[in-house]
Design a protein around this motif. Structure first.
Motif, PDB file in Angstrom:
ATOM      1  N   LYS A 150     -10.700 -24.504 -65.141  1.00  0.00           N
ATOM      2  CA  LYS A 150     -10.212 -23.148 -65.425  1.00  0.00           C
ATOM      3  C   LYS A 150      -9.904 -22.405 -64.137  1.00  0.00           C
ATOM      4  CE  LYS A 150     -11.330 -19.061 -68.188  1.00  0.00           C
ATOM      5  NZ  LYS A 150     -12.342 -18.418 -69.075  1.00  0.00           N
TER       6      LYS A 150
ATOM      7  N   MET B 249      -6.050 -20.984 -62.343  1.00  0.00           N
ATOM      8  CA  MET B 249      -5.834 -19.537 -62.248  1.00  0.00           C
ATOM      9  C   MET B 249      -4.646 -19.204 -61.339  1.00  0.00           C
ATOM     10  SD  MET B 249      -9.664 -17.948 -61.811  1.00  0.00           S
ATOM     11  CE  MET B 249     -10.774 -17.749 -63.195  1.00  0.00           C
ATOM     12  N   LYS B 250      -4.023 -18.114 -61.638  1.00  0.00           N
ATOM     13  CA  LYS B 250      -3.029 -17.576 -60.730  1.00  0.00           C
ATOM     14  C   LYS B 250      -3.753 -16.975 -59.534  1.00  0.00           C
ATOM     15  CE  LYS B 250       0.433 -16.694 -64.289  1.00  0.00           C
ATOM     16  NZ  LYS B 250       1.273 -15.690 -64.977  1.00  0.00           N
TER      17      LYS B 250
ATOM     18  N   ALA C  73      -3.879 -14.128 -57.948  1.00  0.00           N
ATOM     19  CA  ALA C  73      -4.552 -12.819 -58.062  1.00  0.00           C
ATOM     20  C   ALA C  73      -5.829 -12.948 -58.875  1.00  0.00           C
ATOM     21  CB  ALA C  73      -3.604 -11.807 -58.716  1.00  0.00           C
ATOM     22  N   GLU C  74      -5.746 -13.699 -59.947  1.00  0.00           N
ATOM     23  CA  GLU C  74      -6.923 -13.896 -60.796  1.00  0.00           C
ATOM     24  C   GLU C  74      -7.991 -14.686 -60.055  1.00  0.00           C
ATOM     25  OE1 GLU C  74      -8.019 -15.551 -65.291  1.00  0.00           O
ATOM     26  OE2 GLU C  74      -6.063 -16.004 -64.397  1.00  0.00           O
ATOM     27  N   TYR C  75      -7.532 -15.707 -59.285  1.00  0.00           N
ATOM     28  CA  TYR C  75      -8.483 -16.529 -58.530  1.00  0.00           C
ATOM     29  C   TYR C  75      -9.209 -15.702 -57.478  1.00  0.00           C
ATOM     30  CZ  TYR C  75     -10.451 -20.232 -55.645  1.00  0.00           C
ATOM     31  OH  TYR C  75     -11.329 -21.015 -54.926  1.00  0.00           O
ATOM     32  N   GLN C  76      -8.447 -14.810 -56.783  1.00  0.00           N
ATOM     33  CA  GLN C  76      -9.057 -13.964 -55.759  1.00  0.00           C
ATOM     34  C   GLN C  76     -10.096 -13.027 -56.362  1.00  0.00           C
ATOM     35  OE1 GLN C  76      -5.517 -12.235 -54.073  1.00  0.00           O
ATOM     36  NE2 GLN C  76      -5.473 -13.712 -52.355  1.00  0.00           N
ATOM     37  N   LYS C  77      -9.897 -12.717 -57.619  1.00  0.00           N
ATOM     38  CA  LYS C  77     -10.799 -11.784 -58.281  1.00  0.00           C
ATOM     39  C   LYS C  77     -12.063 -12.470 -58.803  1.00  0.00           C
ATOM     40  CE  LYS C  77     -10.908  -8.455 -62.098  1.00  0.00           C
ATOM     41  NZ  LYS C  77     -10.142  -7.852 -63.214  1.00  0.00           N
ATOM     42  N   SER C  78     -11.917 -13.620 -59.439  1.00  0.00           N
ATOM     43  CA  SER C  78     -13.089 -14.234 -60.074  1.00  0.00           C
ATOM     44  C   SER C  78     -13.191 -15.750 -59.906  1.00  0.00           C
ATOM     45  CB  SER C  78     -13.099 -13.903 -61.574  1.00  0.00           C
ATOM     46  OG  SER C  78     -11.901 -14.354 -62.182  1.00  0.00           O
ATOM     47  N   GLY C  79     -12.257 -16.337 -59.169  1.00  0.00           N
ATOM     48  CA  GLY C  79     -12.236 -17.794 -59.045  1.00  0.00           C
ATOM     49  C   GLY C  79     -13.447 -18.365 -58.345  1.00  0.00           C
TER      50      GLY C  79
END
Length: 383
Positions: A312, A316-317, A319-325
């Motif tokens: 998962k 991630m894209k 921005a999403e990865y930087q946030k919760s990856g």
């Protein structure tokens, strides 16, 4: 004192009788000297002549001489030892009925018969092995079946005959042979497994397969493979509830049986109930830490959790990865760490199990332990 003169015919009759009795005597003498070819020639004359064909001594010594030839390092090469042993056995078998008065030879003839039976069994079995190795499966089956007649209580010849029938793709004969062992209560787990293979993979008869499984389960109630096969058939036929009820009843009757709990975990996995499966595996491990399947499946549960989070995060894209990856990857590592001791315990229980080694390679790699990963890779390369 009167003197009686024998007629010419009487003299001739005595001479013939004496000649045939002499044939027995000569055969014994040659046998004692070790000239077995001459002994055989003499005794062969004695057992067919009208005067001595019903002589117990003649048949006894035929058996003795033929047996000696079959077992002799030199004479044995000039004859067929199996055929000579069979002829000797048949000769000894005649003795008791011919000894109507004094039982001089019967007891020893009986002992020699038993010894020859063992020899004939070995000859026939070895002949079968030779034919089988040369892929002459039909001839191998015949030899094995001949061996079975000599030792009907022994399962080896029946099993080998079934293997030979399978090699010849004569699955009907193989099934008959395996079924005979089942009927005689002489079937090993291997016999049941072969019978199940024919019924499920060759004949594709689920009804017959289930009937065989019921017999296999009755004979080997704790065999995990038979449990799983039976439950699989229930699931195939849409009888999930019946399958689980059957398993729960078995567990209720034997609540400390780790194998049953492991099988329940397998069944719950199949019907996509991983959390319930985990609970069953945990209980199995508590009851029996040496239960390989429970240990391994515990590892699989936690590994799959970690792998799903890893996948998962990797999808991630940015921005999403930087946030919760990163947080998700750290959570995945927690699951990998949970999986690790179960896989390591599994490897201790089955050091050569490639699936476990492969699983550990993945876990060590995910946990960034290159030395351990390299060690697992080396184990895989050994094969």
């Amino acid at each position: 004192m009167k003197k009686f003169l024998l007629t010419a015919s009487a003299v001739l009759s005595m001479q013939v009788a004496f000649a045939q009795t002499s044939a027995i005597t000569n055969a014994i003498m040659y046998n004692e000297k070790g000239t077995l070819d001459k002994a055989k020639a003499e005794i062969d004359k004695a057992v067919v002549h009208e005067k001595t064909k019903d002589n117990a001594k003649a048949w006894y010594y035929k058996g003795v001489i033929y047996q000696a030839m079959a077992e002799h390092p030199i004479y044995g090469k000039s004859v067929n030892p199996a055929e000579m042993s069979k002829a000797a056995h048949e000769a000894f078998a005649k003795v008791p009925a011919l000894e109507t008065k004094k039982k001089e030879f019967s007891e020893d003839a009986g002992k020699r018969q038993q010894l020859l039976m063992n020899n004939m069994y070995a000859y026939a079995l070895n002949e079968g092995v030779e034919h089988y190795n040369n892929k002459k499966f039909t001839d191998a089956q015949k030899a094995y079946m001949r061996a079975a007649t000599y030792k009907p209580e022994d399962t080896t010849a029946y099993i080998y005959a079934a293997y030979a029938a399978t090699g010849a793709e004569d699955f009907a004969s193989a099934k008959t042979l395996y079924s005979q062992l089942v009927d005689k209560k002489m079937a090993s787990p291997t016999v049941f497994s072969q019978l199940l293979y024919i019924s499920s993979s060759i004949d594709k008869n689920d009804k017959e397969t289930l009937a065989i499984l019921e017999k296999a389960r009755a004979a080997y109630p704790n065999d995990r493979n038979f449990m799983l096969q039976e439950l699989d058939l229930y699931l195939k036929s849409g009888r999930e509830k019946e399958s689980m009820a059957k398993l729960d009843a078995a567990i209720a009757a034997d609540p400390t049986n780790a194998n049953l709990l492991t099988v329940k975990g397998n069944l719950l996995d199949k019907v996509n109930k991983p959390e319930e499966a985990l609970a069953s595996y945990k209980k199995a491990v508590e009851l029996d830490p040496n239960n390989f399947d429970a240990q391994y499946n515990m590892g699989v549960y936690y590994f799959n959790k970690g792998a799903a989070l890893n996948s998962k995060a990797n999808n991630m894209k940015l921005a999403e990865y930087q946030k919760s990856g990163k947080a998700m990857l750290n959570e995945a590592k927690k699951f990998f760490n949970q999986a690790l001791p179960y896989f390591e315990a599994s490897l201790k229980l089955k050091p050569s199990d490639r699936t476990t080694v492969q699983s550990l390679l993945k876990v060590y790699s995910a946990l960034e332990r290159p030395a351990d990963a390299k060690r697992m890779d080396a184990l895989l390369q050994q094969d």
